[in-house]
Design an enzyme around this catalytic site. Structure first.
Site, PDB file in Angstrom:
ATOM      1  CB  CYS A 162      -0.879   0.043   1.234  1.00 47.51           C
ATOM      2  SG  CYS A 162      -1.931  -1.354   1.341  1.00 47.51           S
ATOM      3  CG  ASP A 194       0.636   4.751   4.326  1.00 49.84           C
ATOM      4  OD1 ASP A 194       1.613   5.325   4.814  1.00 49.84           O
ATOM      5  OD2 ASP A 194      -0.507   5.248   4.286  1.00 49.84           O
ATOM      6  CB  CYS A 240       4.159   9.938   1.863  1.00 52.26           C
ATOM      7  SG  CYS A 240       2.729   9.961   2.949  1.00 52.26           S
ATOM      8  CB  CYS A 245      -0.517   9.380   7.364  1.00 52.22           C
ATOM      9  SG  CYS A 245      -0.127   9.230   5.625  1.00 52.22           S
TER      10      CYS A 245
END
Lengths: 382, 212
Positions: B37, B39, B64, B108
């Site tokens: 993903c 992430d 990120c 996030c």
């Protein structure tokens, strides 16, 4: 800060010579193109427009073709796909899985309108499987659209063979050459291409100009109706300064520029090996200025952001925008895992770049990649 | 120079993250999200056995800038808190502490909170602190399987319909997946599933069956 711009596949700086050719059409000859029955000012514009059209057709050895000027390659691709689909009214369209979004999303639109879309797969270098393509085309295929050069990896397709297959199968072939022209020669007197998209702003021409080159005999439905410009296929005032600039950019593009950019890419490919755990996603047969690299164990957006802060402009195939994080459809189609696709960065070089800029970027990369790997739970030092 | 879409605090933590790294012999840990993903967050805890205060917490992150910054800030917020206090943290507190996040990046902060909750659960399960009035049931199993991502598709086991059936009888948990055992990720998925349940007080054995 002097920035290092390695995003030339997205768009390039306009060449001074191109800009100088355009300026008079903003400041002096700013009339719109018009017929001989109007006024002198309009005729000057008309002449510039028609000479650009004739020049481009000649450059492509395109006899019996129209050069329909549009505002950008996305519009040219839309005109090709929707123009054919709406004119034929039904049937299927065959495209590759790695086309630009201007093709992919236009196909999704057409699918909703009742057209069947068939997708040809690619091998791990992004090259379309010609056998599969051949099998996908049948009597109901109204159009095949397969690009020349890929926007992310630079992969080059064998458009001569694709054209031959379409010819044998008696269906139309549209080729999106946005990223290949004029880096690669396209000879429409020899290649079997019915519709061709070309751009302007990736080879030092301006934004705002593009063309769909289409055989005279092909019927297209216009997307924009109004005045009688562009063979009644694209109404609206033509962007003459941009079209003049596009012509100039084609005129001054030569083998030396190609070789210079290719040399930058070769140099980068040699130097990038100083960084461990990378995967080069661009095959040997590819655009002279495009290199797509995956830096294993790290995510692309972090790296592009760090490089951006240092003054280096590159893009990533990873888009962490939502809960379902989409990786590049091109790299996934090439068989990369989501993980590898998320760590991919596109470097695209142009004639204004230097070897020194590459040296500098490699130094930045060494530091930034090491920093992010140290952060990564996926990376174990060996 | 036009600024990036992040607050100064996010950028500071992105460039100089706090509590980065791993703890030797952690008392608990959790890894949420997946590389598929783009992430992923790993948290490790040292917890005082008497006071249940989180004495040390370290993170690693694949993602990120906002993923890195949210993971970093949650370590700072959680450190010194009891596990009960830490459990009640909300993602909005993280967003506030960071001086805001772009809307598309709020997920996030949710991932960071999830990681902390899972790490605490991991601690509680290892130390027999789980209230026994909340037995493992299908809802809990499904919720945890939503945290396991299939790298083939980048989607979780429930959302991707990879999950075929769940059996939970007399402490024996069996998960049936619509995946061939020859799939390159079969083993990795199995390991992740085991990790999710191995310390549940009422789960005695875990089996993953790959269907064709």
């Amino acid at each position: 800060m002097n920035r290092i711009y390695f995003d030339n596949a997205a768009t390039t700086k306009v060449d001074d010579e191109v800009l100088n050719a355009m300026i008079p059409f903003f400041t002096q000859n700013y009339a719109i193109a018009s017929s001989i029955f109007s006024h002198e000012d309009g005729l000057i514009a008309q002449e510039a427009l028609e000479s650009a059209r004739a020049f481009i057709l000649d450059k492509l050895s395109a006899k019996d073709y129209r050069c329909i000027f549009t505002s950008n390659p996305t519009e040219s691709n839309n005109l090709a796909l929707k123009g054919i689909a709406f004119s034929k009214k039904k049937g299927n369209i065959v495209v590759s899985k790695i086309e630009d979004l201007s093709i992919i999303n236009t196909c999704r639109f057409l699918q909703k309108k009742g057209f069947e879309i068939r997708y040809a797969g690619v091998n791990n270098e992004g090259v379309v499987n010609l056998n599969e393509l051949n099998n996908l085309i049948d009597d109901n295929t109204i159009l095949v659209s397969i690009q020349h050069v890929n926007q992310e990896t630079g992969t080059l397709q064998d458009i001569i063979s694709i054209g031959e297959i379409c010819k044998q199968k008696n269906c139309l072939y549209h080729c999106d050459a946005t990223f290949s022209f004029p880096f690669f020669d396209i000879d429409l007197s020899k290649y079997n291409i019915d519709l061709l998209t070309i751009g302007s702003d990736t080879y030092y021409g301006p934004k705002g100009a593009s063309a769909l080159i289409a055989k005279n005999a092909i019927e297209l439905e216009p997307l924009i109706t109004g005045g009688y410009q562009e063979y009644n296929l694209r109404a609206g005032t033509q962007n003459i300064p941009a079209i003049v600039g596009m012509q100039k950019a084609i005129e001054i593009f030569d083998k030396k520029i190609y070789d210079y950019i290719k040399n930058l890419k070769d140099y980068f490919l040699e130097k990038i090996n100083q960084i461990p755990h990378i995967r080069i996603n661009s095959p040997k047969m590819s655009h002279p200025g495009i290199v797509n690299v995956t830096f294993l164990f790290i995510e692309g957006e972090s790296l592009t952001l760090r490089l951006n802060l240092r003054g280096v402009s590159v893009i990533t195939g990873s888009a962490c925008f939502s809960k379902s994080l989409e990786a590049s459809h091109v790299l996934l189609a090439c068989g990369l895992t989501h993980e590898l696709a998320h760590g991919s960065i596109r470097f695209s070089f142009g004639k204004f770049n230097t070897l020194k800029e590459i040296d500098q970027t490699i130094e930045y990369l060494k530091e930034d990649v090491a920093f992010l790997r140290n952060l990564s739970p996926l990376y174990k030092e060996d | 120079m036009p600024s990036v879409p992040y607050s100064k605090k996010v950028m500071d933590l992105f460039l100089n993250p706090k509590n980065l790294g791993e703890i030797e012999n952690p008392d608990a840990q959790a890894t949420e999200g997946s590389p598929a993903c783009g992430d992923m967050v790993q948290l490790q805890l040292k917890v005082n056995k008497d006071t249940h205060v989180i004495e040390d917490i370290k993170f690693k992150s694949f993602g990120c800038a906002s993923n890195i910054a949210t993971a970093s800030i949650i370590t700072e917020i959680a450190k010194g808190k009891t596990i009960e206090e830490a459990k009640n943290l909300k993602y909005s507190q993280i967003v506030d502490e960071l001086g805001g996040l772009p809307a598309v990046k709020v997920h996030c902060s949710i991932l960071a909170i999830q990681s902390l909750k899972r790490a605490i659960e991991n601690y509680e399960e290892k130390n027999g602190l789980v209230p026994k009035d909340k037995p493992t049931d299908e809802a809990l199993i499904k919720e945890r399987l939503r945290g396991v991502i299939d790298p083939n598709t980048g989607r979780d086991l429930v959302g991707s319909k990879l999950l075929s059936k769940i059996d939970f009888v007399d402490g024996k948990l069996t998960i049936y997946l619509n995946l061939k055992d020859t799939n390159q990720f079969a083993n990795a998925i199995k390991e992740e599933i085991v990790e999710k349940f191995e310390y549940r007080w009422d789960v005695k054995s875990i089996d993953v069956v790959f269907l064709d």
